[in-house]
Design an enzyme around this catalytic site. Structure first.
Site, PDB file in Angstrom:
ATOM      1  N   THR A  30       0.877  -1.207  -0.092  1.00  0.00           N
ATOM      2  CA  THR A  30       0.121  -0.002   0.097  1.00  0.00           C
ATOM      3  C   THR A  30       0.694   1.374  -0.057  1.00  0.00           C
ATOM      4  O   THR A  30       1.984   1.156   0.381  1.00  0.00           O
ATOM      5  CB  THR A  30      -0.905  -0.186   1.023  1.00  0.00           C
ATOM      6  N   SER A  32       2.113   5.142  -2.251  1.00  0.00           N
ATOM      7  CA  SER A  32       2.256   5.639  -3.669  1.00  0.00           C
ATOM      8  C   SER A  32       3.411   4.753  -4.350  1.00  0.00           C
ATOM      9  O   SER A  32       3.232   4.577  -5.502  1.00  0.00           O
ATOM     10  CB  SER A  32       2.579   7.080  -3.706  1.00  0.00           C
ATOM     11  N   GLY A  99       3.534   2.376   7.778  1.00  0.00           N
ATOM     12  CA  GLY A  99       2.437   2.426   8.195  1.00  0.00           C
ATOM     13  C   GLY A  99       1.859   3.738   8.205  1.00  0.00           C
ATOM     14  O   GLY A  99       0.802   4.408   8.665  1.00  0.00           O
ATOM     15  N   GLU A 107      -0.355  -5.149   5.946  1.00  0.00           N
ATOM     16  CA  GLU A 107       1.225  -5.324   5.375  1.00  0.00           C
ATOM     17  C   GLU A 107       2.038  -6.415   6.225  1.00  0.00           C
ATOM     18  O   GLU A 107       2.757  -7.074   5.436  1.00  0.00           O
ATOM     19  CB  GLU A 107       1.730  -3.793   5.340  1.00  0.00           C
TER      20      GLU A 107
HETATM   21  C1  5RP Z   1       1.482   2.000   4.281  1.00  0.00           C
HETATM   22  C2  5RP Z   1       2.866   1.993   4.207  1.00  0.00           C
HETATM   23  C3  5RP Z   1       3.516   2.533   2.872  1.00  0.00           C
HETATM   24  O1  5RP Z   1       4.357   1.621   2.186  1.00  0.00           O
HETATM   25  C4  5RP Z   1       4.450   3.631   3.451  1.00  0.00           C
HETATM   26  O2  5RP Z   1       3.857   4.642   4.033  1.00  0.00           O
HETATM   27  C5  5RP Z   1       5.042   4.301   2.133  1.00  0.00           C
HETATM   28  O3  5RP Z   1       4.200   4.766   1.209  1.00  0.00           O
HETATM   29  P1  5RP Z   1       4.791   5.729   0.148  1.00  0.00           P
HETATM   30  O4  5RP Z   1       5.360   4.929  -1.018  1.00  0.00           O
HETATM   31  O5  5RP Z   1       3.485   6.602  -0.393  1.00  0.00           O
HETATM   32  O6  5RP Z   1       5.807   6.710   0.527  1.00  0.00           O
HETATM   33  O7  5RP Z   1       3.525   1.558   5.044  1.00  0.00           O
HETATM   34  O8  5RP Z   1       0.667   1.833   5.644  1.00  0.00           O
END
Ligand code: 5RP
Length: 234
Positions: A30, A32, A99, A107
């Site tokens: 999860t 971007s 998170g 996850e």
């Molecule tokens: C979600 C996560 C995401 O993997 C983490 O926040 C990184 O997100 P992004 O790739 O948008 O920076 O742990 O729970």
């Protein structure tokens, strides 16, 4: 999103997507960067790759469905071949904080059930010590929120329940999240044990000893893959 950071994330995500092989059961992360990996996987599927995925959040489930990635469940496949996911911080031992997107529990379930966990990040996520730039999320059952906040405050972890406006956020599991502003964490394994010992804590965003490799997008399309056992030099 910052264009340069976006390009670094995309380069890492595309490299990680090349690790998927025909017949694999994939954990779908999860955030971007994980979303960019899904887009890259879907492109490979249009070229004939056959995989199925288990999403780590409702958001990822929606995206995977839009992209035409076939979804299965842990009931169908209790173990997975490969999970590709993002992270908020990666230290030189490839331990993580995750998170910020609120999906840490599912996850971690997928990470623990996977033969390989490949983390995709841009180089802004590399830290010397976990906790130095991100808050550490702790997922708690709603009934226990006040008492867990009390315990975390007593432990000096500067807890802030996560809210959107005046409303507490609710995870896909129906729980709340408390962001702990720890600063650099001296002993992540001790903190892991300390948090697990608090009744009402479901899990937290420290992912320790789970990462198989981290794929890092640097500037100018340079991608570096750090396997576990080869500590990072950042
Ligand atoms: C979600 C996560 C995401 O993997 C983490 O926040 C990184 O997100 P992004 O790739 O948008 O920076 O742990 O729970």
């Amino acid at each position: 999103m910052n264009g340069d950071i976006d390009a670094r994330k995309r380069a890492a995500a595309e490299r990680a997507a090349t690790l998927a092989e025909d017949g694999m059961v994939l954990g779908l992360g999860t955030g971007s960067t994980a979303a960019l990996a899904l887009v890259a996987l879907a492109a490979r599927m249009r070229d004939g790759l056959r995989v199925v995925g288990i999403p780590s959040s409702r958001a990822t489930e929606m995206l995977a469905t839009q992209l035409g990635i076939p979804l299965v469940t842990l009931a169908d496949h209790p173990t997975l071949d490969l999970t590709i996911d993002g992270a908020d911080e990666v230290d030189p031992a490839l331990d993580l904080i995750k998170g910020a997107g609120g999906a840490l529990l599912r996850e971690k379930v997928l990470a623990a059930a996977s033969r390989r966990l490949v983390i995709v990040v841009d180089d802004s996520k590399l830290v010397r010590h976990l906790g130095q730039r991100s808050a550490l999320p702790v997922e708690v059952v709603p009934f226990a929120l006040p008492t867990v906040v009390h315990h975390l405050r007593e432990a000096g972890l500067r807890p802030v329940p996560r809210q959107i406006g005046e409303t507490l956020t609710v995870t896909d599991n129906g729980n709340h999240i408390i962001d702990c502003h720890t600063g650099p964490i001296a002993d992540a394994r001790a903190l892991d044990r300390q948090l697990r010992a608090i009744t009402g804590v479901v899990d937290h965003g420290l992912f320790l000893g789970l990462t198989s490799a981290v794929v890092i997008g640097h500037g100018q399309d340079r991608v570096v893959v750090h396997p576990r056992g080869e500590p990072g030099t950042w």
